[in-house]
Write a protein that holds these residues in place. Structure first.
Motif, PDB file in Angstrom:
ATOM      1  N   ASP A   7     -19.846   9.011  -3.179  1.00 18.91           N
ATOM      2  CA  ASP A   7     -19.550   7.707  -2.588  1.00 18.91           C
ATOM      3  C   ASP A   7     -19.711   7.754  -1.068  1.00 18.91           C
ATOM      4  N   ARG A  67     -15.529  10.870  -7.563  1.00 19.27           N
ATOM      5  CA  ARG A  67     -16.752  10.353  -6.950  1.00 19.27           C
ATOM      6  C   ARG A  67     -16.602  10.235  -5.424  1.00 19.27           C
ATOM      7  N   LYS A  68     -15.357  10.341  -4.924  1.00 23.57           N
ATOM      8  CA  LYS A  68     -15.127  10.307  -3.487  1.00 23.57           C
ATOM      9  C   LYS A  68     -14.690  11.656  -2.913  1.00 23.57           C
TER      10      LYS A  68
END
Length: 236
Positions: free
Chosen positions: A230, A222-223
């Motif tokens: 993110d 997600r990063k």
């Protein structure tokens, strides 16, 4: 190679070095940050032994990618050749940080990788922060600092893929080196490395259970990568 390009890089590297005492992971002058200008073929690094509260842009040392100093009156950090070794091996990185942060150094001295024990670690590192083999007597006797970088390269592999997903390594009996897209990112990874090392030591003292891999993967992806969502890049 223009002096204005050097000035810009000096400012970037100075700012990163001045953040070391502000973030708290180093003692005295036990830390250095460098940044590279690939197009110009130079990197800029902190001089050896200069206290952070006295450090100025003109003190920073500019070196060519073959190690020759082209600007700066002071001796560069004793870790300069290690930084150069990493720049040569990993073309995607733009900054390198080395800090004797105590919790990460503890893992390095114990020759233990920093394990993935929770999502805080997985947000930045896609796997344990690995530890190198000790340097041999021959590696210490000649080109010691350059060989310090080479044991990291051997640990991570020459293709650079692991260096992209785990931007840190522990040199056995020595301490952590971290890297990133620029000098500031490399320092951020050093601060995170120290934080997760401290968390890991506390967690191990309580008795750790490894989190499920799907949870760790979710936090990393997600990063990072094409599907990352993110944060708000460019908003600040």
């Amino acid at each position: 190679m223009s002096r204005s390009a050097f000035a810009s890089l000096r400012d970037e590297v100075l700012a990163a070095n001045l953040r070391i005492p502000a973030t708290g992971p180093a003692t005295l002058t036990w830390g250095n940050v460098s940044g590279v200008d690939r197009e110009a073929g130079v990197f800029v690094i902190k001089p050896s032994g200069v206290p952070y509260d006295r450090l100025r842009a003109e003190h920073l040392v500019v070196a060519l990618d073959d190690g020759r100093v082209v600007e700066g009156e002071l001796r560069p950090s004793t870790d300069t050749e290690t930084h150069r070794s990493l720049y040569r091996a990993f073309p995607s990185i733009g900054g390198v940080t080395h800090i004797h942060a105590p919790h990460a150094v503890a893992f390095a001295q114990a020759r233990r990788p920093i394990p993935v024990l929770g999502t805080t670690h997985a947000d930045t590192f896609d796997g344990p922060v690995p530890v190198t083999e000790p340097l041999s007597a021959e590696q210490c006797a000649a080109d010691y600092e350059f060989n310090t970088g080479q044991v990291i390269v051997e640990l991570l592999g020459g293709d650079g893929e692991r260096a992209r997903t785990v931007p840190a390594a522990l040199v056995a009996h020595h301490g952590p080196f971290t890297w990133g897209a620029d000098a500031d990112a490399s320092l951020e990874h050093a601060v995170i490395c120290e934080a997760v090392a401290e968390m890991a030591l506390h967690t191990l003292s309580l008795g750790a259970a490894r989190p499920p891999q799907h949870l760790l993967d979710r936090h990393f992806t997600r990063k990072h990568g094409a599907g990352a969502y993110d944060g708000n890049p460019g908003a600040v």
